[in-house]
Design a protein around this motif. Sequence first.
Motif, PDB file in Angstrom:
ATOM      1  N   ARG A   1     -30.144  24.572  21.484  1.00 34.95           N
ATOM      2  CA  ARG A   1     -29.263  25.336  22.375  1.00 34.95           C
ATOM      3  C   ARG A   1     -29.459  26.829  22.173  1.00 34.95           C
ATOM      4  N   GLN A   2     -29.628  27.252  20.922  1.00 37.58           N
ATOM      5  CA  GLN A   2     -29.847  28.671  20.640  1.00 37.58           C
ATOM      6  C   GLN A   2     -31.165  29.147  21.242  1.00 37.58           C
ATOM      7  N   LYS A   3     -32.192  28.334  21.139  1.00 38.77           N
ATOM      8  CA  LYS A   3     -33.479  28.699  21.746  1.00 38.77           C
ATOM      9  C   LYS A   3     -33.370  28.784  23.251  1.00 38.77           C
ATOM     10  N   HIS A   4     -32.616  27.865  23.834  1.00 36.14           N
ATOM     11  CA  HIS A   4     -32.451  27.859  25.282  1.00 36.14           C
ATOM     12  C   HIS A   4     -31.718  29.115  25.748  1.00 36.14           C
ATOM     13  N   LEU A   5     -30.680  29.521  24.990  1.00 37.05           N
ATOM     14  CA  LEU A   5     -29.951  30.735  25.337  1.00 37.05           C
ATOM     15  C   LEU A   5     -30.819  31.975  25.190  1.00 37.05           C
ATOM     16  N   SER A   6     -31.678  31.980  24.160  1.00 36.73           N
ATOM     17  CA  SER A   6     -32.565  33.133  23.942  1.00 36.73           C
ATOM     18  C   SER A   6     -33.559  33.257  25.097  1.00 36.73           C
ATOM     19  N   ARG A   7     -34.092  32.137  25.558  1.00 36.21           N
ATOM     20  CA  ARG A   7     -35.022  32.172  26.678  1.00 36.21           C
ATOM     21  C   ARG A   7     -34.330  32.624  27.971  1.00 36.21           C
TER      22      ARG A   7
END
Length: 359
Positions: free
Chosen positions: A351-357
């Motif tokens: 989820r954190q990676k998705h938000l960063s992208r």
Amino acid sequence: MKLIERYIAREIMLPFTVVILILIGLFASFSSARLLAGAVTETLGIAGLIKLVFLKTLIALEVLIPIALYISVIMGLGRLNKDQELNVIRSVGISGHRIVIAVLTVAIPVGIISGMLSSYVRPWAYGESYILDAQAEAELNTNRFQAGRFYGSEKSGRVIYVRNKDEADKQMQNIFHYIKKPDSSEIVIAKQAQQFKPTAEDDRPHIQLSEGIIYQLTNIASTDDVIQFKKMIYFIDNDFVTNYRRKAAATRTLWESDLPRDIAELQWRISRPLATILLALIALTFIHTSPRQDKTEKTYLIAALVFAAYYNLSGLAKTWVEQETIGSVPGVWWLELLMLLVLITYALIVRQKHLSRSR
């Protein structure tokens, strides 16, 4: 269930059906080979052998089903990922949560079936297999005797020979029975013998010998004893039926026990549905690590190592409860809690990676 969820569930169920049938076939073949090598057919016959293989396969299903589901999730979603179908699904607005839900629509029913097998079918199968195993190993079980052959046991020092046998009524003629004891030996020679099943008066199976002689040979006395008899009864030990075996014990019986071994067995049975579902979700995490075909073999290797580690840890968790290394709380549940923690951590990272992208 919507179209996408049905499609993903079908992609998991197809390999699951194939894999579970293959695993059952391999396990049944392996069990048959072991039993044949142990000459079980001489004792139980072909029908008894088939029944014993069937029972052992039922017992193994609690392990085979989670393995099959674990492999099927990796195979099914891995195929979708390799063909870029998952990317297409995500591009049309299907979130990862819906993919997880699609996996759960398969994992939850399969987990419930695994739990029912573990709690009810497995104890029954263990009880029946214990009886068949004991019958196969019983030294005085006349079903195993064939005319003109010697039967010996190094463990008990017993040797038995039957010259003639009537298979219809299980009557035998001209019997030789030798048993070696710590300080003596005994030889029994009888003209006839017949095995009787348990009755209401006596629940122990027994063999009746007729018209024979007993030679008692001792190492201490200067003379040996010779006894003639018209009828003599040998009782067959059937403690394998009456002795308590926790793997064959009813789940309700385990609920009422406070013994550590019973608690460990009960918690093992109850944990099977949860373990099956968590393994399916862990298999889902490998899909994100292999979007290209060149990583597929590496993914399968890592997935196999993860499952092997879980299987060994689950056995260790049960042993620790049995030996009171850890108490009934957390019991065997610490492993499931660890798996759940790993899944939550992984979900937060994704989820954190998705938000960063997105940013």
